[in-house]
Design an enzyme around this catalytic site. Structure first.
Site: not given
Length: 294
Positions: A50, A206-207, A209-210, A212
């Site tokens: 990272y 879990p959402l 990855g953007g 939405f």
């Protein structure tokens, strides 16, 4: 720290805290670490790569300001990917390396970066076509005996890859992409394999990855429409509903929230208290697949 206290809270994903995202100063790292701890979020997910091999050390600089912080948090990191960056001049191409020598050297470097004597959890970042399970197991056993790692797991491994490795060493976690937009783990045996072996699945992105944030996504309208109705029913936000949907699975999916905003992490923590009804879970499944179950 007991296992149940870890499972009830989300994991703070740190990939975007440094060079690959927010570019936090040491002060800003400390502020977000402190905010997480104040809200009962104690696990922090890293990987050696990272920030082009810089984020671990930046996080460690923040911890070194208050050494007592280390005992309050849980450090997760990954190794096994070799990236081409100026600070890794010996890497000619991007590749995987799960040799014992590389795993041990990676752990030693991560310990130095974080300024700690142990990692709470080490994950192999990606399946390696050249992975030798006997060699990996030897490195893991050596590191555990030295107290340098407390637990071991994998990331993005399929069931047969996990099974092969488990013939030689204990695998306690599998971190893979799971969300209402990414259903593969529900369909390819990954989650069933976790239940079978009592492996804790971690969900990265879990959402979605953007996704939405883009209302042109083909499943955006159906998922958001259903999630909004359920958010009203359960008196919470849409993000909480989408995380609660993951929590409902019997494998005990643990979300890794890759954000630089404490508000998003608090939302994910609050989702753990939502007891989603079975039919509501399937409403979201159908909204995502576009089909009734058989």
């Amino acid at each position: 720290m007991n296992q149940s206290s870890v499972i009830k809270a989300p994991i703070a994903g740190c990939m975007r805290w440094g060079k690959w995202g927010a570019g936090f100063s040491t002060k800003e790292y400390r502020q977000l670490i402190d905010a997480c701890l104040e809200n009962g979020i104690r696990s922090f997910d890293h990987a050696d790569i990272y920030g082009d091999y810089t984020t671990e050390a930046e996080f460690g600089d923040a911890l070194k300001e208050v050494p007592s912080l280390r005992s309050s948090l849980r450090i997760i990191t990954k190794c096994g990917i070799q990236m081409v960056t100026p600070n890794r001049a010996s890497h000619q191409i991007k590749s995987y390396n799960t040799s014992a020598a590389h795993i041990i050297a990676s752990v030693d470097q991560s310990l130095k970066n974080f300024g700690t004597d142990h990692l709470d959890l080490l994950l192999i970042h990606r399946p390696d076509p050249l992975l030798n399970p006997i060699e990996v197991a030897g490195a893991v056993d050596h590191l555990k005996q030295q107290g340098k790692i407390l637990q071991f797991g994998v990331s993005n491994f399929l069931p047969h890859q996990v099974d092969m490795l488990m013939n030689y060493t204990s695998v306690e976690y599998n971190q893979t992409e799971i969300s209402i937009l990414q259903l593969a783990a529900f369909l390819n045996g990954t989650l069933e394999n976790c239940v079978k072996h009592k492996i804790i699945p971690m969900a990265w992105a879990p959402l979605g990855g953007g996704a939405f944030d883009d209302d042109t996504h083909p499943r955006f309208r159906s998922i958001m429409g259903t999630a909004t109705l359920l958010a009203s029913k359960y008196e919470c936000g849409v993000n909480e509903i989408l995380i609660a949907w993951l929590h409902t699975h019997p494998s005990g999916i643990l979300p890794v929230i890759g954000t630089t905003k404490i508000e998003r992490l608090i939302q994910a923590k609050n989702a753990a208290s939502i007891q989603m009804e079975r039919e509501d879970w399937f409403k979201l499944w159908i909204a995502s697949t576009g089909e009734d179950v058989a």
